[in-house]
Scaffold this motif. Sequence first.
Motif, mmCIF file in Angstrom:
data_model
loop_
_atom_site.group_PDB
_atom_site.id
_atom_site.type_symbol
_atom_site.label_atom_id
_atom_site.label_comp_id
_atom_site.label_asym_id
_atom_site.label_seq_id
_atom_site.Cartn_x
_atom_site.Cartn_y
_atom_site.Cartn_z
ATOM 1 N N ASN A 1 0.828 -1.204 0.000
ATOM 2 C CA ASN A 1 0.000 0.000 0.000
ATOM 3 C C ASN A 1 0.863 1.256 0.000
ATOM 4 N N ALA A 2 0.214 2.410 -0.039
ATOM 5 C CA ALA A 2 0.945 3.676 -0.163
ATOM 6 C C ALA A 2 1.811 3.949 1.059
ATOM 7 N N GLU A 3 1.322 3.597 2.232
ATOM 8 C CA GLU A 3 2.113 3.811 3.436
ATOM 9 C C GLU A 3 3.408 3.011 3.381
ATOM 10 N N GLU A 4 3.302 1.747 2.968
ATOM 11 C CA GLU A 4 4.486 0.895 2.839
ATOM 12 C C GLU A 4 5.409 1.398 1.745
ATOM 13 N N LEU A 5 4.843 1.924 0.671
ATOM 14 C CA LEU A 5 5.649 2.461 -0.412
ATOM 15 C C LEU A 5 6.503 3.638 0.058
ATOM 16 N N VAL A 6 5.901 4.557 0.792
ATOM 17 C CA VAL A 6 6.623 5.733 1.278
ATOM 18 C C VAL A 6 7.727 5.318 2.232
ATOM 19 N N LEU A 7 7.422 4.417 3.154
ATOM 20 C CA LEU A 7 8.422 3.977 4.129
ATOM 21 C C LEU A 7 9.565 3.245 3.438
ATOM 22 N N THR A 8 9.254 2.443 2.419
ATOM 23 C CA THR A 8 10.301 1.698 1.700
ATOM 24 C C THR A 8 11.203 2.651 0.927
ATOM 25 N N ALA A 9 10.614 3.623 0.230
ATOM 26 C CA ALA A 9 11.410 4.593 -0.514
ATOM 27 C C ALA A 9 12.329 5.372 0.407
#
Length: 279
Positions: free
Chosen positions: A267-275
Amino acid sequence: MRDHTRAEQAVGFLLGLIDEGTAGRIRTRTGLPGPEHPAAVRRRLDRAWAWANALPSSVVLWVLEEDDPDLNAVVWRFVGTDAALRRAVARGVPFGPGRTEPLPVHPSLRDEEPEVPESYVRHGLVGALREVTSLQQARAAGSMVLTRTDWAAVAEAHGERPLPGYARWALSVRPDCPPALRERFGSHRKFTHRVRLAGVLDGPAEYATAHGPAVHALQVLSMGHVLFPTRIKEAEQALRPLVQDQLGDREDAWAVLAQLVETFHGNAEELVLTASAVA
Protein backbone atom coordinates in the motif's frame (compact mmCIF):
# COMPACT_ATOMS: atom_id res chain seq x y z
CA MET A 1 -0.01 18.75 -23.20
CA ARG A 2 0.44 15.00 -22.65
CA ASP A 3 -1.37 12.71 -20.28
CA HIS A 4 0.71 11.60 -17.34
CA THR A 5 1.57 7.92 -16.95
CA ARG A 6 0.07 5.93 -14.12
CA ALA A 7 3.28 6.21 -12.08
CA GLU A 8 3.45 9.96 -12.67
CA GLN A 9 -0.14 10.36 -11.55
CA ALA A 10 0.58 8.43 -8.36
CA VAL A 11 3.76 10.34 -7.50
CA GLY A 12 2.06 13.59 -8.45
CA PHE A 13 -0.65 13.00 -5.85
CA LEU A 14 1.98 12.50 -3.14
CA LEU A 15 3.93 15.57 -4.28
CA GLY A 16 0.74 17.56 -3.78
CA LEU A 17 0.98 16.81 -0.06
CA ILE A 18 4.13 18.89 0.47
CA ASP A 19 4.51 22.64 -0.04
CA GLU A 20 4.49 23.89 -3.63
CA GLY A 21 7.99 25.36 -3.59
CA THR A 22 9.60 22.13 -2.42
CA ALA A 23 7.48 20.09 -4.83
CA GLY A 24 8.62 22.31 -7.70
CA ARG A 25 12.29 21.77 -6.82
CA ILE A 26 11.76 18.01 -6.55
CA ARG A 27 10.13 17.94 -9.98
CA THR A 28 12.93 19.96 -11.55
CA ARG A 29 15.76 17.88 -10.12
CA THR A 30 14.20 14.44 -10.55
CA GLY A 31 12.62 15.02 -13.96
CA LEU A 32 9.10 14.39 -12.70
CA PRO A 33 6.42 16.31 -14.66
CA GLY A 34 4.52 19.27 -13.27
CA PRO A 35 0.98 19.08 -11.85
CA GLU A 36 -1.47 17.38 -14.17
CA HIS A 37 -3.71 19.69 -16.17
CA PRO A 38 -7.44 19.44 -15.23
CA ALA A 39 -8.27 18.67 -18.87
CA ALA A 40 -6.04 15.59 -18.69
CA VAL A 41 -7.84 14.45 -15.56
CA ARG A 42 -11.15 14.80 -17.39
CA ARG A 43 -9.82 12.67 -20.23
CA ARG A 44 -8.90 10.02 -17.72
CA LEU A 45 -12.49 9.99 -16.46
CA ASP A 46 -13.65 9.23 -19.97
CA ARG A 47 -11.35 6.19 -19.98
CA ALA A 48 -12.26 5.16 -16.44
CA TRP A 49 -13.66 1.81 -17.55
CA ALA A 50 -10.06 0.60 -17.97
CA TRP A 51 -9.59 0.32 -14.18
CA ALA A 52 -13.21 0.20 -13.03
CA ASN A 53 -13.13 -3.50 -12.17
CA ALA A 54 -10.47 -2.92 -9.52
CA LEU A 55 -12.29 -0.04 -7.85
CA PRO A 56 -13.58 -0.73 -4.31
CA SER A 57 -17.33 -0.26 -4.05
CA SER A 58 -16.93 2.40 -1.35
CA VAL A 59 -15.06 4.63 -3.81
CA VAL A 60 -18.09 4.43 -6.10
CA LEU A 61 -20.25 5.53 -3.17
CA TRP A 62 -18.03 8.56 -2.51
CA VAL A 63 -18.58 9.63 -6.11
CA LEU A 64 -22.33 9.11 -5.82
CA GLU A 65 -22.36 11.26 -2.68
CA GLU A 66 -21.45 14.25 -4.85
CA ASP A 67 -24.96 14.01 -6.37
CA ASP A 68 -23.64 15.19 -9.72
CA PRO A 69 -25.54 13.83 -12.77
CA ASP A 70 -22.41 14.02 -14.95
CA LEU A 71 -20.37 12.06 -12.43
CA ASN A 72 -23.22 9.59 -12.09
CA ALA A 73 -22.91 8.91 -15.81
CA VAL A 74 -19.24 8.02 -15.19
CA VAL A 75 -20.16 5.88 -12.18
CA TRP A 76 -22.59 3.95 -14.36
CA ARG A 77 -19.57 2.20 -15.89
CA PHE A 78 -18.30 1.19 -12.46
CA VAL A 79 -21.43 -0.45 -11.10
CA GLY A 80 -21.59 -3.14 -13.78
CA THR A 81 -24.25 -5.66 -12.83
CA ASP A 82 -25.07 -4.07 -9.46
CA ALA A 83 -28.82 -3.69 -9.99
CA ALA A 84 -29.31 -1.71 -6.78
CA LEU A 85 -26.86 1.09 -7.58
CA ARG A 86 -27.87 1.12 -11.23
CA ARG A 87 -31.51 1.49 -10.21
CA ALA A 88 -30.62 4.28 -7.77
CA VAL A 89 -28.66 6.19 -10.41
CA ALA A 90 -31.38 5.69 -13.04
CA ARG A 91 -34.00 7.03 -10.61
CA GLY A 92 -31.91 10.01 -9.49
CA VAL A 93 -31.72 8.87 -5.87
CA PRO A 94 -29.58 11.33 -3.85
CA PHE A 95 -26.69 9.96 -1.78
CA GLY A 96 -25.19 13.13 -0.28
CA PRO A 97 -25.78 13.76 3.44
CA GLY A 98 -28.94 15.75 4.04
CA ARG A 99 -30.14 15.67 0.44
CA THR A 100 -33.67 14.39 -0.16
CA GLU A 101 -34.83 15.80 -3.51
CA PRO A 102 -34.38 13.54 -6.57
CA LEU A 103 -31.49 14.43 -8.88
CA PRO A 104 -31.76 15.16 -12.60
CA VAL A 105 -30.86 11.97 -14.46
CA HIS A 106 -28.18 12.22 -17.13
CA PRO A 107 -29.76 11.96 -20.62
CA SER A 108 -27.68 8.89 -21.45
CA LEU A 109 -29.16 6.98 -18.50
CA ARG A 110 -32.85 7.59 -19.00
CA ASP A 111 -34.90 4.39 -19.37
CA GLU A 112 -31.92 2.35 -18.16
CA GLU A 113 -33.40 1.13 -14.87
CA PRO A 114 -33.13 -2.65 -14.36
CA GLU A 115 -36.35 -4.65 -14.33
CA VAL A 116 -38.31 -4.53 -11.08
CA PRO A 117 -38.21 -7.99 -9.39
CA GLU A 118 -41.46 -9.94 -9.45
CA SER A 119 -41.07 -10.75 -5.75
CA TYR A 120 -41.19 -7.03 -4.96
CA VAL A 121 -44.38 -6.63 -6.97
CA ARG A 122 -45.99 -9.56 -5.11
CA HIS A 123 -44.71 -9.06 -1.58
CA GLY A 124 -43.43 -5.49 -1.25
CA LEU A 125 -40.03 -4.42 0.04
CA VAL A 126 -39.76 -6.24 3.37
CA GLY A 127 -41.89 -9.17 2.25
CA ALA A 128 -39.63 -9.85 -0.73
CA LEU A 129 -36.57 -9.85 1.54
CA ARG A 130 -38.22 -12.31 3.92
CA GLU A 131 -39.05 -14.68 1.06
CA VAL A 132 -35.49 -15.13 -0.25
CA THR A 133 -33.91 -18.59 -0.19
CA SER A 134 -30.80 -17.89 -2.29
CA LEU A 135 -28.22 -15.16 -2.76
CA GLN A 136 -29.51 -14.46 -6.26
CA GLN A 137 -33.02 -13.86 -4.91
CA ALA A 138 -31.60 -11.72 -2.12
CA ARG A 139 -29.71 -9.51 -4.54
CA ALA A 140 -32.83 -9.06 -6.65
CA ALA A 141 -35.04 -8.19 -3.68
CA GLY A 142 -32.34 -6.01 -2.14
CA SER A 143 -32.04 -4.00 -5.35
CA MET A 144 -35.28 -2.25 -4.35
CA VAL A 145 -33.71 -0.86 -1.16
CA LEU A 146 -32.75 2.57 -2.46
CA THR A 147 -33.61 5.50 -0.21
CA ARG A 148 -32.99 6.32 3.44
CA THR A 149 -36.65 5.53 4.06
CA ASP A 150 -36.14 2.08 2.54
CA TRP A 151 -33.12 1.41 4.74
CA ALA A 152 -35.08 2.56 7.81
CA ALA A 153 -37.88 0.13 6.91
CA VAL A 154 -35.35 -2.70 6.58
CA ALA A 155 -33.81 -1.84 9.95
CA GLU A 156 -37.20 -1.81 11.62
CA ALA A 157 -38.19 -5.13 10.07
CA HIS A 158 -34.89 -6.73 11.10
CA GLY A 159 -35.43 -5.45 14.64
CA GLU A 160 -38.84 -7.08 14.77
CA ARG A 161 -37.60 -10.40 13.34
CA PRO A 162 -34.15 -11.06 11.86
CA LEU A 163 -34.07 -11.15 8.08
CA PRO A 164 -32.87 -14.33 6.33
CA GLY A 165 -29.11 -14.78 6.12
CA TYR A 166 -28.97 -14.33 2.36
CA ALA A 167 -30.87 -11.06 2.61
CA ARG A 168 -28.51 -9.76 5.29
CA TRP A 169 -25.52 -10.84 3.21
CA ALA A 170 -26.76 -9.13 0.04
CA LEU A 171 -27.55 -5.89 1.85
CA SER A 172 -24.44 -5.77 4.05
CA VAL A 173 -22.04 -5.83 1.10
CA ARG A 174 -23.73 -2.78 -0.41
CA PRO A 175 -21.45 0.27 0.05
CA ASP A 176 -24.52 2.39 0.92
CA CYS A 177 -25.72 0.08 3.70
CA PRO A 178 -25.81 2.19 6.91
CA PRO A 179 -22.82 1.09 9.05
CA ALA A 180 -24.96 0.69 12.18
CA LEU A 181 -27.33 -1.64 10.33
CA ARG A 182 -24.42 -3.60 8.85
CA GLU A 183 -23.15 -4.24 12.38
CA ARG A 184 -26.57 -5.52 13.40
CA PHE A 185 -26.65 -7.85 10.39
CA GLY A 186 -23.62 -9.79 11.62
CA SER A 187 -20.16 -9.63 13.14
CA HIS A 188 -18.84 -13.13 12.49
CA ARG A 189 -15.37 -13.26 10.93
CA LYS A 190 -16.70 -14.82 7.71
CA PHE A 191 -19.37 -12.14 7.50
CA THR A 192 -16.91 -9.27 7.87
CA HIS A 193 -14.58 -10.98 5.39
CA ARG A 194 -17.34 -10.91 2.76
CA VAL A 195 -17.88 -7.22 3.43
CA ARG A 196 -14.18 -6.56 2.96
CA LEU A 197 -14.04 -8.57 -0.27
CA ALA A 198 -16.92 -6.47 -1.60
CA GLY A 199 -14.73 -3.38 -1.29
CA VAL A 200 -16.56 -1.76 1.63
CA LEU A 201 -14.11 0.58 3.41
CA ASP A 202 -14.34 2.73 6.51
CA GLY A 203 -13.42 5.83 4.52
CA PRO A 204 -10.88 7.51 2.21
CA ALA A 205 -8.21 7.44 4.92
CA GLU A 206 -8.26 3.65 4.95
CA TYR A 207 -8.18 3.54 1.16
CA ALA A 208 -5.20 5.91 1.05
CA THR A 209 -3.10 4.12 3.65
CA ALA A 210 -4.07 0.46 3.52
CA HIS A 211 -5.29 -0.38 0.00
CA GLY A 212 -2.86 -1.84 -2.50
CA PRO A 213 -1.24 -1.88 -4.89
CA ALA A 214 -0.22 1.67 -4.11
CA VAL A 215 0.02 2.81 -7.72
CA HIS A 216 -3.64 2.03 -8.35
CA ALA A 217 -4.97 3.63 -5.17
CA LEU A 218 -2.85 6.74 -5.69
CA GLN A 219 -3.92 6.96 -9.32
CA VAL A 220 -7.57 7.00 -8.23
CA LEU A 221 -6.82 9.51 -5.46
CA SER A 222 -5.11 11.76 -8.02
CA MET A 223 -8.57 12.14 -9.58
CA GLY A 224 -10.21 12.69 -6.21
CA HIS A 225 -10.65 16.45 -6.62
CA VAL A 226 -12.79 15.69 -9.66
CA LEU A 227 -14.42 12.39 -8.66
CA PHE A 228 -15.14 12.89 -4.96
CA PRO A 229 -13.99 16.38 -3.90
CA THR A 230 -16.01 16.25 -0.68
CA ARG A 231 -14.08 13.23 0.62
CA ILE A 232 -10.58 13.62 -0.86
CA LYS A 233 -9.28 15.70 2.07
CA GLU A 234 -9.65 12.67 4.35
CA ALA A 235 -7.19 10.76 2.18
CA GLU A 236 -4.79 13.68 1.97
CA GLN A 237 -4.81 14.22 5.72
CA ALA A 238 -4.11 10.54 6.33
CA LEU A 239 -0.99 10.52 4.13
CA ARG A 240 0.35 14.07 4.51
CA PRO A 241 2.22 13.65 7.85
CA LEU A 242 3.92 10.47 6.64
CA VAL A 243 4.94 11.99 3.29
CA GLN A 244 6.27 15.16 4.88
CA ASP A 245 8.17 13.23 7.54
CA GLN A 246 9.61 10.42 5.40
CA LEU A 247 10.09 12.16 2.04
CA GLY A 248 9.83 15.90 2.59
CA ASP A 249 12.53 17.69 0.57
CA ARG A 250 14.69 14.57 0.08
CA GLU A 251 15.28 14.41 -3.66
CA ASP A 252 16.89 10.97 -3.41
CA ALA A 253 13.86 9.53 -1.61
CA TRP A 254 11.46 10.94 -4.20
CA ALA A 255 13.61 9.54 -7.01
CA VAL A 256 13.55 6.08 -5.40
CA LEU A 257 9.79 6.31 -4.91
CA ALA A 258 9.30 7.17 -8.58
CA GLN A 259 11.31 4.08 -9.54
CA LEU A 260 9.45 1.78 -7.15
CA VAL A 261 5.84 2.87 -7.53
CA GLU A 262 4.88 1.08 -10.76
CA THR A 263 5.78 -2.42 -9.55
CA PHE A 264 5.34 -2.05 -5.78
CA HIS A 265 2.73 -4.49 -4.45
CA GLY A 266 2.14 -2.95 -1.02
CA ASN A 267 0.00 0.00 0.00
CA ALA A 268 0.95 3.68 -0.16
CA GLU A 269 2.11 3.81 3.44
CA GLU A 270 4.49 0.89 2.84
CA LEU A 271 5.65 2.46 -0.41
CA VAL A 272 6.62 5.73 1.28
CA LEU A 273 8.42 3.98 4.13
CA THR A 274 10.30 1.70 1.70
CA ALA A 275 11.41 4.59 -0.51
CA SER A 276 12.62 6.49 2.53
CA ALA A 277 14.53 3.51 3.87
CA VAL A 278 16.16 2.64 0.52
CA ALA A 279 17.24 6.25 -0.02
